[in-house]
Design a protein around this motif. Structure first.
Motif, short mmCIF file in Angstrom:
data_model
loop_
_atom_site.label_atom_id
_atom_site.label_comp_id
_atom_site.label_asym_id
_atom_site.label_seq_id
_atom_site.Cartn_x
_atom_site.Cartn_y
_atom_site.Cartn_z
N MET A 1 1.92 -1.84 9.24
CA MET A 1 1.39 -2.88 8.35
C MET A 1 1.87 -4.24 8.85
O MET A 1 3.05 -4.43 9.14
CB MET A 1 1.86 -2.65 6.91
N THR A 2 0.94 -5.19 8.99
CA THR A 2 1.27 -6.54 9.41
C THR A 2 0.81 -7.52 8.35
O THR A 2 0.01 -7.17 7.47
CB THR A 2 0.61 -6.88 10.75
N GLY A 3 1.29 -8.76 8.45
CA GLY A 3 0.89 -9.77 7.48
C GLY A 3 0.89 -11.16 8.08
O GLY A 3 1.57 -11.43 9.07
N ASP A 20 -5.52 2.37 5.08
CA ASP A 20 -5.26 2.99 3.78
C ASP A 20 -5.08 4.50 3.91
O ASP A 20 -5.05 5.04 5.03
CB ASP A 20 -6.35 2.64 2.78
N LYS A 21 -4.98 5.17 2.77
CA LYS A 21 -4.72 6.61 2.77
C LYS A 21 -5.84 7.43 3.38
O LYS A 21 -5.66 8.60 3.73
CB LYS A 21 -4.45 7.09 1.34
N ASP A 22 -7.04 6.81 3.49
CA ASP A 22 -8.16 7.48 4.15
C ASP A 22 -8.26 7.08 5.62
O ASP A 22 -9.28 7.34 6.28
CB ASP A 22 -9.47 7.14 3.43
N ASN A 23 -7.21 6.41 6.14
CA ASN A 23 -7.14 5.97 7.53
C ASN A 23 -8.22 4.93 7.86
O ASN A 23 -8.73 4.89 8.97
CB ASN A 23 -7.23 7.17 8.48
N LYS A 24 -8.57 4.12 6.86
CA LYS A 24 -9.56 3.06 7.06
C LYS A 24 -8.88 1.70 6.95
O LYS A 24 -7.92 1.52 6.21
CB LYS A 24 -10.67 3.17 6.00
N GLU A 52 7.16 -5.23 2.68
CA GLU A 52 8.06 -4.11 2.36
C GLU A 52 7.65 -3.41 1.07
O GLU A 52 7.66 -2.18 0.98
CB GLU A 52 9.49 -4.63 2.25
N GLU A 53 7.27 -4.21 0.07
CA GLU A 53 6.90 -3.64 -1.23
C GLU A 53 5.62 -2.82 -1.18
O GLU A 53 5.41 -1.94 -2.02
CB GLU A 53 6.73 -4.78 -2.25
N ASN A 54 4.77 -3.10 -0.21
CA ASN A 54 3.46 -2.45 -0.16
C ASN A 54 3.30 -1.45 0.98
O ASN A 54 2.18 -1.00 1.25
CB ASN A 54 2.36 -3.51 -0.08
N LYS A 55 4.40 -1.08 1.61
CA LYS A 55 4.32 -0.14 2.72
C LYS A 55 3.76 1.22 2.32
O LYS A 55 3.20 1.94 3.13
CB LYS A 55 5.71 0.03 3.35
N HIS A 56 3.93 1.53 1.03
CA HIS A 56 3.46 2.85 0.57
C HIS A 56 1.94 2.97 0.63
O HIS A 56 1.40 4.07 0.58
CB HIS A 56 3.92 3.09 -0.87
N LEU A 57 1.25 1.83 0.74
CA LEU A 57 -0.22 1.86 0.80
C LEU A 57 -0.73 2.28 2.17
O LEU A 57 -1.89 2.67 2.31
CB LEU A 57 -0.79 0.48 0.45
#
Length: 388
Positions: A1-3, A20-24, A52-57
């Protein structure tokens, strides 16, 4: 993940780039709240925190071995298809497809991400406004309890197959029932006779009549067969039930499972009605000829087709409303039988045997309701007896 940081309307905006979780490919915008002038370092530090807070996505290779909760519950439903009774499976299908999946699908939770908090939230949502029939309010606690069975079983199987470590549905409380408890309605003998007169000429009159005598459940009345009636021995057996979820299904045995067969003497009044039904069936067979639907069931349409269980409910209440009578459930005929037997002096144990209750407590609960209603009626008769 980059920003990266972007300037928009004089403020720093953070945008995250990830799969995302669908690899898109996906993006997520977040406002930093900082003005562009003099706050670059603060905005960059906040960007790091947002990432860091959104790495789970973000998708990762380990997700390939994980399964979404919605898919897990669909797989479980398919796996139970030939292992449980069809009506039970169709009930589960209704809960899953109409309630559980539509609620959880937008959440895109993996099986191992579902927590007690999610399940509790589902229960509360369904209790407060989760009806699908357009009526106000939510589902009853009794209905939600049936949904909880599905949750517990899905997660139990997942624990056994080592997909998750513990069952998150265990111990999650159902909503506190703040709605008034439903009380059955009891007809007196006179009220029952007035109701029977309202059914004169109606195809359900004989079923209602026999149901009142023997305190049958709707499924038991529908399941009555000629092979269960022995006119010579004077015996009628209650040994089949007809139930419906998506399809009509015959089941062997009574609902309580206490005994496979419940046996009654054929009362003379009932014998007369049954013989008339037998004669009418013979006439219908002759009239309809080859188009007649042959079966052993007693209560059918003129062409031999079996009544649908939901028709019994609707047809029964339509007659009551049309004649301005107290609107009750078909099942309340069974309660009325208990009330009438009580009026005739039957002991609690005898009423239990006649109705086929699995335990005396069930009969006792009905008995308590009856006595409370009797007490209230008696108390009202005292009103205005004295003056002051």
């Amino acid at each position: 993940m980059t920003g990266r940081l972007y300037e928009r309307n004089g403020k720093y905006q953070a945008v995250l780039f990830y799969k995302d979780k669908d690899n898109k490919k996906a993006r997520l915008w977040r406002s930093t709240g900082y003005d562009v002038k003099g706050n670059k370092k603060k905005a960059e530090a906040l960007l790091t925190d947002i990432i860091e807070e959104n790495k789970h996505l973000e998708y990762n290779e380990a997700d390939r071995s994980r399964i979404l909760f919605v898919q897990a519950i669909k797989d479980w439903l398919e796996g139970t298809k030939n292992k449980i009774e069809r009506s039970t499976h169709e009930g589960y299908m209704n809960y899953v497809n109409r309630h559980i999946v539509p609620y959880f699908e937008p959440l895109k939770l993996y099986l191992d991400e579902v927590s007690p908090k999610h399940i509790k939230g589902y229960y509360e949502y369904k209790y407060s406004g989760g009806r699908l029939d357009g009526k106000s309010g939510g589902l009853s606690v009794r209905s939600i309890k049936k949904h909880s069975i599905v949750f517990k079983q899905v997660f139990k199987d997942a624990v056994i197959s080592e997909q998750i470590m513990r069952n998150p549905a265990t111990g999650v409380p159902l909503p506190k029932n703040e709605r008034p408890e439903f009380k059955g309605v009891f007809l007196t003998g006179d009220e029952a006779n007035r109701m029977l007169q309202a059914f004169a000429g109606h195809e359900l009159q004989a079923m209602v009549y026999i149901t009142l005598y023997y305190g049958l459940r709707r499924s038991e009345a529908l399941g009555l067969k000629w092979s269960s009636v022995d006119f010579e021995s004077g015996i009628i057996k209650i040994q089949y039930r007809v139930v419906k979820m998506l399809t009509i299904e015959e089941k062997k045995g009574t609902k309580s499972g206490r005994s496979v067969v419940r046996t009654f003497p054929i009362l003379e009044d009932v014998r007369e009605v049954l013989l008339k039904l037998k004669q009418k069936e013979a006439e219908n067979r002759r009239i309809f000829g080859k188009s007649y639907h042959n079966s052993d069931y007693i209560f059918t349409w003129q062409d031999g087709r079996l009544y649908r269980p939901d028709y019994i409910t609707r047809g029964f209440q339509r007659v009551l409303k049309r004649n301005g009578l107290k609107v009750i459930r078909f099942h309340d005929l069974r309660h009325s039988t208990a009330s009438i037997l009580y009026d005739k002096g039957w002991e609690l144990k005898d009423i239990q045997e006649w109705l086929g209750h699995a335990d005396i407590e069930t009969t006792g609960n009905i008995y308590t309701q009856i006595t409370n209603q009797r007490k209230l009626a008696t108390a009202k008769s005292l009103e205005r007896t004295f003056t002051i």
